[in-house]
Design an enzyme around this catalytic site. Structure first.
Site, PDB file in Angstrom:
ATOM      1  N   ILE A 134      34.160  33.925  41.408  1.00 50.00           N
ATOM      2  CA  ILE A 134      34.769  34.681  42.634  1.00 50.00           C
ATOM      3  C   ILE A 134      36.802  34.256  41.324  1.00 50.00           C
ATOM      4  CG2 ILE A 134      35.547  34.586  44.653  1.00 50.00           C
ATOM      5  CD1 ILE A 134      32.872  34.264  45.214  1.00 50.00           C
ATOM      6  N   PRO A 136      41.060  33.890  42.378  1.00 49.11           N
ATOM      7  CA  PRO A 136      42.335  34.279  43.434  1.00 49.11           C
ATOM      8  C   PRO A 136      43.720  35.184  42.753  1.00 49.11           C
ATOM      9  CG  PRO A 136      42.319  32.580  41.083  1.00 49.11           C
ATOM     10  CD  PRO A 136      41.389  33.011  41.084  1.00 49.11           C
ATOM     11  N   THR A 138      46.352  34.451  42.623  1.00 50.16           N
ATOM     12  CA  THR A 138      47.314  33.703  42.367  1.00 50.16           C
ATOM     13  C   THR A 138      47.292  33.216  40.886  1.00 50.16           C
ATOM     14  OG1 THR A 138      46.134  31.554  42.924  1.00 50.16           O
ATOM     15  CG2 THR A 138      47.642  31.879  44.613  1.00 50.16           C
ATOM     16  N   ASN A 139      46.660  33.440  39.802  1.00 48.98           N
ATOM     17  CA  ASN A 139      45.756  33.671  39.028  1.00 48.98           C
ATOM     18  C   ASN A 139      45.361  34.596  38.355  1.00 48.98           C
ATOM     19  OD1 ASN A 139      47.938  30.997  38.610  1.00 48.98           O
ATOM     20  ND2 ASN A 139      46.199  30.709  39.236  1.00 48.98           N
ATOM     21  N   GLY A 219      40.458  29.577  47.834  1.00 43.46           N
ATOM     22  CA  GLY A 219      40.931  28.210  49.080  1.00 43.46           C
ATOM     23  C   GLY A 219      39.140  27.787  49.358  1.00 43.46           C
ATOM     24  N   GLY A 237      39.015  24.684  44.536  1.00 41.42           N
ATOM     25  CA  GLY A 237      39.015  24.107  45.603  1.00 41.42           C
ATOM     26  C   GLY A 237      40.434  24.113  45.576  1.00 41.42           C
ATOM     27  N   CYS A 270      47.563  25.528  41.245  1.00 38.74           N
ATOM     28  CA  CYS A 270      47.125  24.827  42.487  1.00 38.74           C
ATOM     29  C   CYS A 270      46.893  23.134  42.503  1.00 38.74           C
ATOM     30  CB  CYS A 270      45.314  24.964  42.711  1.00 38.74           C
ATOM     31  SG  CYS A 270      45.031  25.425  41.225  1.00 38.74           S
ATOM     32  N   GLU A 358      49.657  22.845  52.085  1.00 41.73           N
ATOM     33  CA  GLU A 358      49.379  23.817  50.605  1.00 41.73           C
ATOM     34  C   GLU A 358      50.111  24.777  51.319  1.00 41.73           C
ATOM     35  OE1 GLU A 358      46.615  25.659  49.318  1.00 41.73           O
ATOM     36  OE2 GLU A 358      46.748  25.460  47.388  1.00 41.73           O
TER      37      GLU A 358
HETATM   38  P1  NAD Z   1      41.040  32.809  48.559  1.00 43.65           P
HETATM   39  O1  NAD Z   1      40.941  32.200  49.282  1.00 43.65           O
HETATM   40  O2  NAD Z   1      42.319  33.688  49.819  1.00 43.65           O
HETATM   41  O3  NAD Z   1      40.526  33.643  47.553  1.00 43.65           O
HETATM   42  C1  NAD Z   1      39.767  33.708  46.484  1.00 43.65           C
HETATM   43  C2  NAD Z   1      38.873  34.061  45.873  1.00 43.65           C
HETATM   44  O4  NAD Z   1      37.875  34.234  47.221  1.00 43.65           O
HETATM   45  C3  NAD Z   1      39.001  36.017  46.955  1.00 43.65           C
HETATM   46  O5  NAD Z   1      38.497  36.780  45.181  1.00 43.65           O
HETATM   47  C4  NAD Z   1      39.219  36.597  47.738  1.00 43.65           C
HETATM   48  O6  NAD Z   1      38.115  37.276  47.715  1.00 43.65           O
HETATM   49  C5  NAD Z   1      37.195  35.643  47.514  1.00 43.65           C
HETATM   50  N1  NAD Z   1      37.209  34.899  49.217  1.00 43.65           N
HETATM   51  C6  NAD Z   1      37.861  34.939  50.273  1.00 43.65           C
HETATM   52  N2  NAD Z   1      37.069  34.064  51.191  1.00 43.65           N
HETATM   53  C7  NAD Z   1      35.698  34.587  50.970  1.00 43.65           C
HETATM   54  C8  NAD Z   1      34.568  34.305  51.367  1.00 43.65           C
HETATM   55  N3  NAD Z   1      34.725  33.386  52.772  1.00 43.65           N
HETATM   56  N4  NAD Z   1      33.674  34.188  50.734  1.00 43.65           N
HETATM   57  C9  NAD Z   1      33.567  35.513  49.594  1.00 43.65           C
HETATM   58  N5  NAD Z   1      34.726  35.530  48.792  1.00 43.65           N
HETATM   59  C10 NAD Z   1      36.355  35.017  49.362  1.00 43.65           C
HETATM   60  O7  NAD Z   1      42.312  32.110  47.269  1.00 43.65           O
HETATM   61  P2  NAD Z   1      43.578  32.685  46.677  1.00 43.65           P
HETATM   62  O8  NAD Z   1      44.872  32.924  48.182  1.00 43.65           O
HETATM   63  O9  NAD Z   1      43.541  33.968  45.952  1.00 43.65           O
HETATM   64  O10 NAD Z   1      44.056  32.357  45.694  1.00 43.65           O
HETATM   65  C11 NAD Z   1      44.861  30.529  45.985  1.00 43.65           C
HETATM   66  C12 NAD Z   1      44.360  29.465  46.409  1.00 43.65           C
HETATM   67  O11 NAD Z   1      42.942  28.576  45.212  1.00 43.65           O
HETATM   68  C13 NAD Z   1      44.582  27.994  47.021  1.00 43.65           C
HETATM   69  O12 NAD Z   1      43.922  27.133  48.688  1.00 43.65           O
HETATM   70  C14 NAD Z   1      44.143  27.244  45.496  1.00 43.65           C
HETATM   71  O13 NAD Z   1      44.862  25.708  45.781  1.00 43.65           O
HETATM   72  C15 NAD Z   1      43.512  27.979  45.502  1.00 43.65           C
HETATM   73  N6  NAD Z   1      43.168  27.616  43.587  1.00 43.65           N
HETATM   74  C16 NAD Z   1      42.166  26.492  43.593  1.00 43.65           C
HETATM   75  C17 NAD Z   1      42.116  26.795  41.573  1.00 43.65           C
HETATM   76  C18 NAD Z   1      41.714  25.525  40.840  1.00 43.65           C
HETATM   77  O14 NAD Z   1      40.990  25.606  39.721  1.00 43.65           O
HETATM   78  N7  NAD Z   1      40.768  24.781  42.058  1.00 43.65           N
HETATM   79  C19 NAD Z   1      42.837  27.433  40.575  1.00 43.65           C
HETATM   80  C20 NAD Z   1      43.334  28.318  41.583  1.00 43.65           C
HETATM   81  C21 NAD Z   1      43.590  28.932  42.867  1.00 43.65           C
END
Ligand code: NAD
Length: 463
Positions: A134, A136, A138-139, A219, A237, A270, A358
């Site tokens: 799954i 994000p 953002t990247n 997230g 996360g 992140c 954040e």
């Molecule tokens: P997001 O959580 O909104 O979405 C991430 C992915 O999860 C998407 O594909 C979304 O469709 C899916 N998703 C969201 N809720 C879900 C659920 N309940 N069930 C199934 N799928 C679900 O995040 P975003 O806005 O795309 O990205 C930013 C966030 O991700 C920030 O909090 C950032 O810190 C984090 N992030 C972490 C890393 C890492 O490597 N730790 C890397 C990039 C981004």
């Protein structure tokens, strides 16, 4: 029956028209399906072929992914900015080049051996099968391509669930991966995704019996969902990385490094600096260099309130502000900032809404601390126990050690911008999936493998 000249002309015109329409029609993308069960079945078939393939062949596919990533870096960067409205093209090109060059491939798959009086024992790294990933917004393509290199190196195939806000960019990357596989002699569908992914299709993937491992990059919501799925989950996360500055740091350099890290791709990574904690005795100097040499804008208390009302409208993160430039955000609150401005700064308490949350945009609150003890306490509080990333500028080894131990994060960068953690201006490999919640840390091919012990008793020890 003889064909008249007019009929012949009509046939020729029809054939030419058909050929032209085939040339101009959009080519179907590889690995894209309309149904999750069908997509997983296709990835499963491809995985059977991958598993039997020599390592050398896997590496050829990965080399081709690297090549196509570099060739398409600009297209992907522009596409992502246009589709998501986030980040900037220049930095996104750099991110693609970085992942193409520094994401580990099959060299990360190693064997451990014990040889002795009682024979030979090996630990081998084997594939899980079809991995669910799954990703994000953002990247988007960076995560798809980086995950694919690591997962395929481990002998797996992968079903991607991209963010709905970044579908076009993510599917373009999935297509590239399959193009790479086919051109290197591998199967199609080593990476698959749906044309219209939804939360429901992600849920089907999470419960599917042919998905033994899920890597969730996003997230807190998605990581919690994956860790509650009953499957093995890799949870990459959210974070809220503080940059701590003590009185021994090169303050001028710290100001430059922090602003460079914070503004990279408009603060989307992140790992990027989300706030600063600085000891009081050098705080004025740090702010001076940020304003003097690093294109920062000092927001007044009234402007801070307007920023809160805009970027946290209704108490929720306004996604229209995420990954936007400092000037774009300032224009949303009616400030027409000079062209060079790339970061918004202000001083505040750690509980300030623009500091504690954040935000993923170039707004950098600065928290003053009376000494190193106070600074460590405040920075640890601000990281909220995510155990993700933290940064420090100091020449005092004891202070560096104390903060590193107290904050206990997957990433701790010293005296450099945060992106040094990804191998950009720092040693080490690149990843866009940092498994902060589940503890794998920076993921690579070996993270996506199972350890197997293979024992030959009382034989094959030739000494
Ligand atoms: P997001 O959580 O909104 O979405 C991430 C992915 O999860 C998407 O594909 C979304 O469709 C899916 N998703 C969201 N809720 C879900 C659920 N309940 N069930 C199934 N799928 C679900 O995040 P975003 O806005 O795309 O990205 C930013 C966030 O991700 C920030 O909090 C950032 O810190 C984090 N992030 C972490 C890393 C890492 O490597 N730790 C890397 C990039 C981004």
């Amino acid at each position: 029956m003889a064909v008249s000249e007019a009929q012949l002309q009509a046939i020729v015109s029809a054939v030419v028209a058909q050929m032209k329409s085939e040339e101009t029609a959009p080519k179907a993308q590889l690995g894209i399906f309309n149904d999750m069960n069908t997509a997983i079945a296709a990835a499963k078939d491809a995985q059977k072929i991958m598993q039997r393939m020599p390592m050398d062949m896997r590496e050829k596919i990965i080399s081709k992914i690297r090549q196509l990533t570099k060739e398409n870096a600009e297209i992907l960067a522009k596409m992502a900015v246009e589709e998501t409205g986030m980040g900037n093209v220049g930095d996104k090109i750099l991110k693609h080049q970085l992942l193409a060059e520094k994401t580990p491939g099959t060299e990360d798959i190693t064997t451990t051996a014990w040889s002795g009086d009682r024979g030979l024992t090996l630990i081998e790294m084997g594939p899980f099968g079809v991995i669910g990933a799954i990703c994000p917004c953002t990247n988007p393509s960076e995560t798809v391509l980086c995950n694919a290199i690591g997962m395929l190196a481990g002998g797996n195939t992968v079903v991607f669930c991209p963010h709905p806000q970044a579908i076009k960019t993510s599917l373009y990357a999935v297509d590239l991966i399959n193009q790479a596989s086919i051109s290197a002699g591998g199967p199609c569908n080593v990476a698959v995704a749906l044309a219209n992914p939804t939360m429901e299709s992600s849920n089907i993937m999470m419960k599917h019996p042919d998905i033994p491992l899920i890597a969730a990059t996003g997230g807190p919501g998605v990581v919690t969902a994956v860790l509650s799925s009953g499957k093995r989950g890799i949870g990459a996360g959210a974070g809220n990385p503080p940059a701590l500055v003590d009185e021994t740091a090169d303050i001028r350099k710290a100001a430059r490094d922090i602003v460079n890290g914070c503004t990279f791709d408009n603060n989307l990574p992140c790992i990027a600096e989300k706030e600063v904690v600085c000891v009081d005795s050098v705080c004025d100097e740090l702010i001076h260099w940020m304003l003097e040499e690093n294109d920062c804008y000092m927001a007044s208390p009234e402007e801070q309130q307007k920023l809160i009302d805009t970027v946290l409208a209704g108490g929720r993160l306004n996604r229209k502000c995420v990954g936007r430039s400092a000037r774009a955000i300032l224009s949303m609150i009616g400030v027409n900032a000079p062209e060079n401005i790339r970061c918004i700064i202000f001083e505040g308490e750690k509980e300030h809404k623009l500091i504690a949350e954040e935000l993923m945009m170039p707004i950098l609150g600065i928290v003053r601390a009376k000494d190193i003890d106070d600074a460590i306490e405040k920075a640890v509080w601000l990281e909220h126990g995510c155990r993700h990333s933290a940064h420090m500028h100091s020449k005092n080894v004891e202070n560096l050690t104390r903060f590193g131990q107290a904050i206990d994060t997957a990433i701790f960068v010293k005296n450099a911008p945060s992106y040094a953690a990804l191998g950009f201006g720092g040693e080490g490999f690149c990843t866009f999936t940092i498994a902060s919640r589940t503890g794998e840390g920076l993921t690579s091919a070996s993270t996506f493998t199972k350890r197997r012990r293979c024992v030959m008793s009382d034989s094959l020890c030739i000494r």
